[in-house]
Design an enzyme around this catalytic site. Structure first.
Site, short mmCIF file in Angstrom:
data_model
loop_
_atom_site.label_atom_id
_atom_site.label_comp_id
_atom_site.label_asym_id
_atom_site.label_seq_id
_atom_site.Cartn_x
_atom_site.Cartn_y
_atom_site.Cartn_z
N PHE A 14 0.82 -1.21 0.00
CA PHE A 14 0.00 0.00 0.00
C PHE A 14 0.86 1.27 0.00
CE2 PHE A 14 -2.16 3.31 2.54
CZ PHE A 14 -3.26 3.55 1.73
N GLU A 15 1.95 1.25 0.80
CA GLU A 15 2.78 2.44 0.93
C GLU A 15 3.97 2.44 -0.05
OE1 GLU A 15 3.68 2.95 5.12
OE2 GLU A 15 1.78 4.04 5.37
N TYR A 38 -2.60 -0.65 10.28
CA TYR A 38 -3.14 -1.15 9.01
C TYR A 38 -4.35 -2.02 9.29
CZ TYR A 38 -3.34 -2.98 4.28
OH TYR A 38 -3.74 -3.30 3.00
N VAL A 39 -5.41 -1.75 8.54
CA VAL A 39 -6.64 -2.54 8.61
C VAL A 39 -6.84 -3.19 7.25
CG1 VAL A 39 -9.14 -2.47 8.95
CG2 VAL A 39 -7.64 -1.03 10.36
N GLY A 53 -13.76 0.80 7.34
CA GLY A 53 -15.03 1.48 7.51
C GLY A 53 -15.85 0.95 8.67
N ILE A 84 -12.40 -0.12 13.14
CA ILE A 84 -11.32 -0.95 13.68
C ILE A 84 -10.08 -0.10 13.95
CG2 ILE A 84 -9.70 -2.81 13.12
CD1 ILE A 84 -12.09 -4.24 11.80
N GLY A 85 -9.73 0.79 13.01
CA GLY A 85 -8.59 1.67 13.23
C GLY A 85 -8.76 2.52 14.46
N ASN A 107 -1.28 10.13 1.51
CA ASN A 107 -2.31 9.32 2.17
C ASN A 107 -3.37 10.23 2.79
OD1 ASN A 107 -3.87 7.53 3.59
ND2 ASN A 107 -2.16 6.49 4.58
N TYR A 165 -6.80 10.61 11.13
CA TYR A 165 -6.10 11.09 12.33
C TYR A 165 -6.66 12.44 12.78
CZ TYR A 165 -2.88 7.29 11.42
OH TYR A 165 -2.34 6.05 11.21
#
Length: 153
Positions: A28-29, A90-91, A97, A100-101, A128, A135
């Site tokens: 992803f990153e 990371y989820v 949605g 969880i994060g 991102n 955040y």
């Protein structure tokens, strides 16, 4: 999809699943080409060393790890109190949605309070935007007073 996730400290038997999500984060990153972590490194560094190199919270859903939050302590700070550095949040995309994060971040905040930490620090990739919005929604503030530097050796 609605789940009943359990937020808990990771245990050694989670190593393979933690590694899988670490690998997904590297994809992803966009640093998968330099990703050198293996499940055995996760096991050794996080669970067999004393003290461990990192700590980890997991979100578990029916035996599956839906998300991870990897962190470590910065023991010495100007406030004469430790801080926590969050290295990875990371989820799994199938579980996004569903707060969880946020639940993982709440667990980390409680951990910081238990350990008399003065703050939690982390970095976010400038591209991102979803992470940045997440955040900010939690009440985190961007620190524009410092620039990040790296020195590869």
């Amino acid at each position: 999809m609605s789940i009943n996730s359990i937020i808990r400290k990771a245990i050694e038997s989670d190593s393979e699943k933690i590694w899988f999500l670490m690998e997904q984060l590297a994809i992803f990153e966009n640093y998968i080409d330099s990703f050198e972590i293996t499940p055995e490194i996760v096991k050794e560094s996080g669970f067999r060393k004393s003290p461990p190199d990192f700590y980890c919270w997991v979100a578990e859903d029916e035996g599956k790890i839906a998300g991870i939050l990897v962190y470590y302590f910065l023991p010495y700070t100007a406030e004469n109190r430790p801080s926590i550095y969050m290295k990875e949040l990371y989820v799994d995309e199938n579980y996004r949605g569903q707060k969880i994060g946020e639940q993982l971040m709440d667990a980390l905040k409680a951990e910081a309070k238990r350990n008399n930490c003065s703050q939690i620090k982390w970095t976010v990739a400038p591209w991102n935007n979803a992470g940045q919005r997440f955040y900010h929604r939690l009440g985190a503030k961007e620190n524009k007073d410092w620039l990040n530097y790296e020195w590869n050796v």
